[in-house]
Design a protein around this motif. Sequence first.
Motif, PDB file in Angstrom:
ATOM      1  N   GLY A  58      58.371  -2.188 -10.610  1.00  0.00           N
ATOM      2  CA  GLY A  58      57.822  -3.385  -9.982  1.00  0.00           C
ATOM      3  C   GLY A  58      58.336  -4.643 -10.651  1.00  0.00           C
ATOM      4  N   TRP A  59      57.856  -5.782 -10.146  1.00  0.00           N
ATOM      5  CA  TRP A  59      58.265  -7.079 -10.659  1.00  0.00           C
ATOM      6  C   TRP A  59      57.086  -7.759 -11.348  1.00  0.00           C
ATOM      7  CZ3 TRP A  59      63.309  -7.342 -10.515  1.00  0.00           C
ATOM      8  CH2 TRP A  59      64.007  -6.730  -9.472  1.00  0.00           C
ATOM      9  N   TRP A  60      57.347  -8.887 -11.973  1.00  0.00           N
ATOM     10  CA  TRP A  60      56.332  -9.584 -12.761  1.00  0.00           C
ATOM     11  C   TRP A  60      55.081  -9.907 -11.945  1.00  0.00           C
ATOM     12  CZ3 TRP A  60      55.292 -14.380 -10.739  1.00  0.00           C
ATOM     13  CH2 TRP A  60      56.279 -14.971  -9.942  1.00  0.00           C
ATOM     14  N   TYR A  61      55.255 -10.249 -10.668  1.00  0.00           N
ATOM     15  CA  TYR A  61      54.097 -10.642  -9.860  1.00  0.00           C
ATOM     16  C   TYR A  61      53.325  -9.440  -9.318  1.00  0.00           C
ATOM     17  CZ  TYR A  61      57.270  -9.794  -5.902  1.00  0.00           C
ATOM     18  OH  TYR A  61      58.148  -9.228  -5.010  1.00  0.00           O
ATOM     19  N   GLN A  62      53.764  -8.226  -9.688  1.00  0.00           N
ATOM     20  CA  GLN A  62      53.059  -7.023  -9.264  1.00  0.00           C
ATOM     21  C   GLN A  62      52.310  -6.347 -10.414  1.00  0.00           C
ATOM     22  OE1 GLN A  62      56.641  -5.211  -7.704  1.00  0.00           O
ATOM     23  NE2 GLN A  62      55.985  -5.590  -5.582  1.00  0.00           N
ATOM     24  N   VAL A  63      52.311  -6.972 -11.579  1.00  0.00           N
ATOM     25  CA  VAL A  63      51.592  -6.418 -12.734  1.00  0.00           C
ATOM     26  C   VAL A  63      50.102  -6.703 -12.546  1.00  0.00           C
ATOM     27  CG1 VAL A  63      51.286  -6.540 -15.235  1.00  0.00           C
ATOM     28  CG2 VAL A  63      53.584  -6.761 -14.236  1.00  0.00           C
ATOM     29  N   PRO A  64      49.278  -5.671 -12.422  1.00  0.00           N
ATOM     30  CA  PRO A  64      47.856  -5.883 -12.125  1.00  0.00           C
ATOM     31  C   PRO A  64      47.156  -6.856 -13.065  1.00  0.00           C
ATOM     32  CG  PRO A  64      48.394  -3.572 -11.869  1.00  0.00           C
ATOM     33  CD  PRO A  64      49.615  -4.236 -12.464  1.00  0.00           C
ATOM     34  N   GLU A  65      47.380  -6.724 -14.376  1.00  0.00           N
ATOM     35  CA  GLU A  65      46.698  -7.608 -15.323  1.00  0.00           C
ATOM     36  C   GLU A  65      47.128  -9.059 -15.126  1.00  0.00           C
ATOM     37  OE1 GLU A  65      46.030  -8.256 -20.120  1.00  0.00           O
ATOM     38  OE2 GLU A  65      47.077  -6.463 -19.403  1.00  0.00           O
ATOM     39  N   PHE A  66      48.417  -9.267 -14.869  1.00  0.00           N
ATOM     40  CA  PHE A  66      48.916 -10.621 -14.615  1.00  0.00           C
ATOM     41  C   PHE A  66      48.290 -11.174 -13.332  1.00  0.00           C
ATOM     42  CE2 PHE A  66      51.933 -13.501 -12.573  1.00  0.00           C
ATOM     43  CZ  PHE A  66      52.162 -14.420 -13.588  1.00  0.00           C
ATOM     44  N   LEU A  67      48.216 -10.345 -12.297  1.00  0.00           N
ATOM     45  CA  LEU A  67      47.640 -10.774 -11.029  1.00  0.00           C
ATOM     46  C   LEU A  67      46.173 -11.171 -11.162  1.00  0.00           C
ATOM     47  CD1 LEU A  67      49.157  -8.346  -8.373  1.00  0.00           C
ATOM     48  CD2 LEU A  67      49.357 -10.835  -8.429  1.00  0.00           C
ATOM     49  N   ILE A  68      45.451 -10.479 -12.040  1.00  0.00           N
ATOM     50  CA  ILE A  68      44.044 -10.825 -12.253  1.00  0.00           C
ATOM     51  C   ILE A  68      43.931 -12.259 -12.747  1.00  0.00           C
ATOM     52  CG2 ILE A  68      42.037 -10.389 -13.731  1.00  0.00           C
ATOM     53  CD1 ILE A  68      42.743  -7.402 -13.550  1.00  0.00           C
ATOM     54  N   PHE A  69      44.815 -12.632 -13.661  1.00  0.00           N
ATOM     55  CA  PHE A  69      44.796 -14.006 -14.180  1.00  0.00           C
ATOM     56  C   PHE A  69      45.270 -15.007 -13.139  1.00  0.00           C
ATOM     57  CE2 PHE A  69      45.425 -11.725 -18.355  1.00  0.00           C
ATOM     58  CZ  PHE A  69      44.164 -12.020 -18.858  1.00  0.00           C
ATOM     59  N   PHE A  70      46.151 -14.559 -12.238  1.00  0.00           N
ATOM     60  CA  PHE A  70      46.725 -15.486 -11.256  1.00  0.00           C
ATOM     61  C   PHE A  70      45.814 -15.703 -10.047  1.00  0.00           C
ATOM     62  CE2 PHE A  70      49.662 -16.020  -7.498  1.00  0.00           C
ATOM     63  CZ  PHE A  70      49.920 -17.359  -7.728  1.00  0.00           C
ATOM     64  N   ARG A  71      45.373 -14.617  -9.390  1.00  0.00           N
ATOM     65  CA  ARG A  71      44.621 -14.787  -8.163  1.00  0.00           C
ATOM     66  C   ARG A  71      43.284 -14.056  -8.153  1.00  0.00           C
ATOM     67  NH1 ARG A  71      46.094  -9.416  -5.539  1.00  0.00           N
ATOM     68  NH2 ARG A  71      45.000  -8.628  -7.356  1.00  0.00           N
ATOM     69  N   GLY A  72      42.901 -13.543  -9.315  1.00  0.00           N
ATOM     70  CA  GLY A  72      41.616 -12.862  -9.377  1.00  0.00           C
ATOM     71  C   GLY A  72      41.761 -11.362  -9.253  1.00  0.00           C
ATOM     72  N   GLU A  73      40.672 -10.673  -9.466  1.00  0.00           N
ATOM     73  CA  GLU A  73      40.668  -9.216  -9.460  1.00  0.00           C
ATOM     74  C   GLU A  73      40.386  -8.714  -8.045  1.00  0.00           C
ATOM     75  OE1 GLU A  73      39.011  -5.814 -12.560  1.00  0.00           O
ATOM     76  OE2 GLU A  73      38.205  -7.850 -12.578  1.00  0.00           O
ATOM     77  N   VAL A  74      41.345  -8.004  -7.462  1.00  0.00           N
ATOM     78  CA  VAL A  74      41.216  -7.502  -6.093  1.00  0.00           C
ATOM     79  C   VAL A  74      41.627  -6.033  -6.068  1.00  0.00           C
ATOM     80  CG1 VAL A  74      41.924  -7.774  -3.688  1.00  0.00           C
ATOM     81  CG2 VAL A  74      41.762  -9.779  -5.166  1.00  0.00           C
ATOM     82  N   TYR A  75      40.808  -5.228  -5.407  1.00  0.00           N
ATOM     83  CA  TYR A  75      41.096  -3.795  -5.322  1.00  0.00           C
ATOM     84  C   TYR A  75      41.133  -3.343  -3.866  1.00  0.00           C
ATOM     85  CZ  TYR A  75      40.080  -3.709 -10.314  1.00  0.00           C
ATOM     86  OH  TYR A  75      40.107  -3.951 -11.666  1.00  0.00           O
ATOM     87  N   LYS A  76      41.873  -2.265  -3.621  1.00  0.00           N
ATOM     88  CA  LYS A  76      41.924  -1.663  -2.302  1.00  0.00           C
ATOM     89  C   LYS A  76      40.674  -0.800  -2.087  1.00  0.00           C
ATOM     90  CE  LYS A  76      46.987  -1.398  -2.277  1.00  0.00           C
ATOM     91  NZ  LYS A  76      48.165  -0.479  -2.184  1.00  0.00           N
ATOM     92  N   ALA A  77      40.544  -0.275  -0.877  1.00  0.00           N
ATOM     93  CA  ALA A  77      39.379   0.551  -0.553  1.00  0.00           C
ATOM     94  C   ALA A  77      39.311   1.809  -1.410  1.00  0.00           C
ATOM     95  CB  ALA A  77      39.416   0.929   0.930  1.00  0.00           C
ATOM     96  N   ASP A  78      40.490   2.318  -1.853  1.00  0.00           N
ATOM     97  CA  ASP A  78      40.491   3.531  -2.666  1.00  0.00           C
ATOM     98  C   ASP A  78      40.270   3.256  -4.152  1.00  0.00           C
ATOM     99  OD1 ASP A  78      42.856   2.364  -3.413  1.00  0.00           O
ATOM    100  OD2 ASP A  78      44.151   3.981  -2.713  1.00  0.00           O
ATOM    101  N   GLY A  79      40.059   1.974  -4.492  1.00  0.00           N
ATOM    102  CA  GLY A  79      39.792   1.619  -5.882  1.00  0.00           C
ATOM    103  C   GLY A  79      41.015   1.258  -6.690  1.00  0.00           C
TER     104      GLY A  79
END
Length: 246
Positions: free
Chosen positions: A88-109
């Motif tokens: 993946g790329w830098w903008y797909q790192v879950p921890e980075f994304l949490i800081f950028f746009r908040g914590e979001v999860y899919k229906a499967d968790g």
Amino acid sequence: MKKSAVKNPLPGFPRGFTLTELLVVIVIIVVLASLAMVGMRRMRDMADKATAIRSLSQLQIANASFASENSGRYVSYQVMDKNGNRAGWWYQVPEFLIFFRGEVYKADGSPDKTVPLSMLDPKVVRAKVDNFHKSMAGSFGMNNAGLPNVVGTPNGESYYTLANVSQPERSMAFATATDVRLAYPSRYKWDGTEGKTSDGAIAYRHGDKAIVVYFDGHVGEMSKGDMRQIDKKRGSNNPFWNPRAN
């Protein structure tokens, strides 16, 4: 001898406009409509720029926050799996994304790695070029010039740290772009066409200027003319491109 008055062809009704008067009214309406369109376009451009500034500012806040949680290491522009392949790329790192746009999860968790269109560059979103307009890669890119040549780890952190950036107020972290990364050789490739990828180009799409966020978090603008001035001052070894330059 008295001049005879022009007779009203419809007695009992006011005399209508002459052709000249109608033309004058039409010209006035056209001028006012043109001014309104120019004003609306200017307001939209200002709103587009404000959105880009806000998102870029948040990107570097996320980058700094990520580093604070990872021993001072910024996010890597690539993420590797256990076999050494890109995952993946830098903008797909879950921890980075949490800081950028908040914590979001899919229906499967599982972590949702998408970025809302409202956080992308509006000029790119409106272009609607295939799926390019829906990707972070079409809006903003990370500067990976002059940084340690390491592609990252499975956790997404890089091996360059706060200590590697000697002049954070002068070094570009992210900017409006057409690729996930920004490369010095591609600094003049922008031709105004949206939809090009993998060229490492900085995009001068806001009033012929790129919007740039620096490692210290402040946001500025960069034109091709400004870039030529950088070329005159050490080029790729200028602190703008090389965060490790003194």
